[in-house]
Design a protein around this motif. Structure first.
Motif, mmCIF file in Angstrom:
data_model
loop_
_atom_site.group_PDB
_atom_site.id
_atom_site.type_symbol
_atom_site.label_atom_id
_atom_site.label_comp_id
_atom_site.label_asym_id
_atom_site.label_seq_id
_atom_site.Cartn_x
_atom_site.Cartn_y
_atom_site.Cartn_z
ATOM 1 N N MET A 180 0.850 -1.183 0.000
ATOM 2 C CA MET A 180 0.000 0.000 0.000
ATOM 3 C C MET A 180 0.887 1.235 0.000
ATOM 4 O O MET A 180 1.776 1.349 0.837
ATOM 5 C CB MET A 180 -0.877 -0.007 1.237
ATOM 6 C CG MET A 180 -1.691 1.258 1.382
ATOM 7 S SD MET A 180 -2.659 1.248 2.893
ATOM 8 C CE MET A 180 -1.445 1.810 4.052
ATOM 9 N N ILE A 181 0.650 2.117 -0.946
ATOM 10 C CA ILE A 181 1.400 3.367 -0.981
ATOM 11 C C ILE A 181 0.495 4.479 -0.476
ATOM 12 O O ILE A 181 -0.560 4.741 -1.055
ATOM 13 C CB ILE A 181 1.915 3.662 -2.400
ATOM 14 C CG1 ILE A 181 2.792 2.483 -2.864
ATOM 15 C CG2 ILE A 181 2.704 4.964 -2.420
ATOM 16 C CD1 ILE A 181 3.339 2.625 -4.255
ATOM 17 N N ILE A 224 5.396 3.610 2.177
ATOM 18 C CA ILE A 224 5.116 2.400 1.408
ATOM 19 C C ILE A 224 5.048 1.264 2.407
ATOM 20 O O ILE A 224 5.986 1.078 3.180
ATOM 21 C CB ILE A 224 6.242 2.116 0.400
ATOM 22 C CG1 ILE A 224 6.427 3.305 -0.538
ATOM 23 C CG2 ILE A 224 5.959 0.848 -0.385
ATOM 24 C CD1 ILE A 224 7.665 3.209 -1.406
ATOM 25 N N ASN A 225 3.931 0.547 2.440
ATOM 26 C CA ASN A 225 3.765 -0.558 3.385
ATOM 27 C C ASN A 225 3.781 -1.882 2.644
ATOM 28 O O ASN A 225 3.053 -2.041 1.662
ATOM 29 C CB ASN A 225 2.414 -0.441 4.094
ATOM 30 C CG ASN A 225 2.411 0.666 5.128
ATOM 31 O OD1 ASN A 225 2.737 0.456 6.284
ATOM 32 N ND2 ASN A 225 2.076 1.869 4.696
ATOM 33 N N THR A 285 9.905 3.295 3.853
ATOM 34 C CA THR A 285 9.546 1.910 3.519
ATOM 35 C C THR A 285 9.285 1.134 4.813
ATOM 36 O O THR A 285 10.197 0.895 5.590
ATOM 37 C CB THR A 285 10.665 1.214 2.731
ATOM 38 O OG1 THR A 285 11.866 1.262 3.496
ATOM 39 C CG2 THR A 285 10.917 1.902 1.401
ATOM 40 N N ARG A 286 8.026 0.778 5.024
ATOM 41 C CA ARG A 286 7.643 0.042 6.238
ATOM 42 C C ARG A 286 7.334 -1.390 5.872
ATOM 43 O O ARG A 286 6.492 -1.652 5.014
ATOM 44 C CB ARG A 286 6.375 0.631 6.865
ATOM 45 C CG ARG A 286 6.490 2.021 7.366
ATOM 46 C CD ARG A 286 5.560 2.217 8.548
ATOM 47 N NE ARG A 286 6.247 1.883 9.785
ATOM 48 C CZ ARG A 286 5.634 1.795 10.972
ATOM 49 N NH1 ARG A 286 4.324 1.948 11.060
ATOM 50 N NH2 ARG A 286 6.326 1.518 12.043
#
Ligand SMILES: Nc1nc2c(ncn2[C@@H]2O[C@H](COP(=O)(O)OP(=O)(O)OP(=O)(O)O)[C@@H](O)[C@H]2O)c(=O)[nH]1
Ligand SMILES: [Mg+2]
Lengths: 161, 225
Positions: free
Chosen positions: B3-4, B11-12, B72-73
């Motif tokens: 998901m962004i 960003i996930n 970035t996650r």
């Protein structure tokens, strides 16, 4: 066959529309806060009183709770449970499905009632369902925001050196 | 399902650690949790039995840096490896972006490894995901034990290579993590095969844990680029 799970994204405009809809709902229902979580457990938005718990952990458990209950529904011959209610002594939570993609979680206490929350939630669920259907349709086709990672291979390599 | 989020500039992505019971999936997450600075990771959530076997999942969110102004996650999950928890194991795969298969190197666990691998393929295809075309790495854990099988045997059993169908991919791709080995190569039979990148590990000491995590995360981000 698709490679894996599709990617999706939402813009600041989407976020604004989501927030507006949820703020109105909180005002009308007198609930404390509302969280939106996608089915993979990622937190999309939090509106209302800032939660005192860890929202990321909360989002993960919400998605797990919802998908476990989906399977329970299938076992007893239902398609799904489109909402769940967890009642506590002071705090309660109500969870509702949005367009089979996102879960709306509402936290409320004894300043309001389950009846009022449920009543006001109907309209919000409809609004958000339309909104997310559009977001996901866009993710699948044209009109998606530009891919911010396009051509970022070198940067990705550098990040992991 | 990555998901962004353009509003919070994140960003996930979701990574799932899969594999046989007691293989060391939870140990991988515990090591990451212990080593990463607290401001780049969240809480470690474990839904486990009183004997510390994973019942539903473990969960750990970590930030791995910023690309083009987006954080970035990565959301790391483990599944319960015990055979009879398949219903919950399958739920955790929903929306997965990358997979780490944690194999138990002990010779006695060879069959359990193979069953878990087959179960992974089956559960993925029930969601309509094609494991051979998504970010996927294998970790051979417990290399410290005297009864650990040779890597060659583990590779032959768990990572023999899947057929490459796309002609544009039919060329040698060296394995960046093992000198002299190929990830994509042509067999003497003429068939082109591709293997998943693999890593040796001793997760209790942390050996190989970050190499594995970095490799899968990089593949996930590249799949989005
Ligand atoms: N000797 C050795 N033991 C290990 C290693 N990694 C993990 N273990 C041990 O193996 C046992 C099981 O590890 P877990 O991480 O709980 O295994 P799991 O894959 O999460 O198991 P389930 O939750 O049942 O699926 C623990 O006692 C660990 O300390 C390793 O590299 N070497
Ligand atoms: Mg475990």
């Amino acid at each position: 066959m698709p490679v894996g799970a599709a990617s999706w994204s939402f813009t600041e405009d989407d976020f604004g529309a989501i927030t507006k809809s949820l703020e109105r709902f909180l005002f009308d229902s007198n609930a404390r806060c509302a969280l939106l979580v996608d089915r993979a457990g990622q937190l999309v938005a939090t509106v209302g009183e800032k939660p005192k718990f860890d929202p990321t952990a909360f989002a993960t458990l919400t998605a797990a709770d919802f998908s476990a209950n989906d399977q329970l529904a299938k076992l007893i011959g239902e398609n799904d449970f489109n909402s769940l209610f967890h009642q506590g002594e002071k705090e309660s939570m109500y969870l509702a499905d949005i367009a089979r993609r996102v879960i709306l979680v509402v936290l409320f206490d004894n300043r309001t009632t389950l009846g009022l929350v449920r009543l006001k939630m109907k309209q919000t669920v409809d609004e958000l369902s339309k909104l997310f259907e559009a977001v996901f349709k866009r993710a699948a086709g044209a009109g998606a925001p530009p891919n911010i990672l396009a051509g970022a291979d070198d940067e990705i390599d550098k990040l992991f050196q | 399902m990555s998901m962004i989020n353009y509003a919070s500039r994140e960003i996930n992505c979701k990574i799932v650690y899969y594999g046989p019971g007691l293989g060391g999936k939870t140990t991988n997450l515990e090591h990451v949790y212990g080593k990463v600075s607290p401001d780049t990771r969240g809480k470690l959530i474990s839904l486990a039995t009183e004997t510390e076997r994973t019942l539903f999942f473990d969960f750990l969110p970590v930030d791995l840096g910023t690309i083009r102004g987006f954080k970035t996650r990565f959301h790391l999950y483990t599944v319960p490896g015990q055979v009879y928890y398949n219903a919950s194991r399958k739920l955790i795969l929903k929306g997965v972006d990358g997979i780490v298969f944690v194999a138990d190197s002990q010779i006695e666990r060879m069959e359990a490894n193979q069953e878990a691998m087959q179960n992974l393929y089956d559960n993925m295809s029930e969601y309509g995901y094609d494991l051979t075309r998504m970010p996927f790495v294998i970790q051979y854990n417990k290399r410290d034990l005297p009864n650990a099988a040779p890597i060659r045997d583990l590779q032959a059993a768990l990572n023999p290579g899947w057929e490459v169908g796309d002609p544009s991919r039919m060329r040698n791709a060296p394995d960046p993590y093992h000198q002299g080995e190929q990830l994509v190569e042509q067999l003497t039979s003429g068939e082109w095969v591709e293997r998943a990148p693999y890593f040796d590990a001793v997760a209790v000491n942390g050996d190989g844990v970050f190499d594995t995590l970095k490799a899968v995360s990089k593949l996930v981000l590249k799949s989005l680029a």
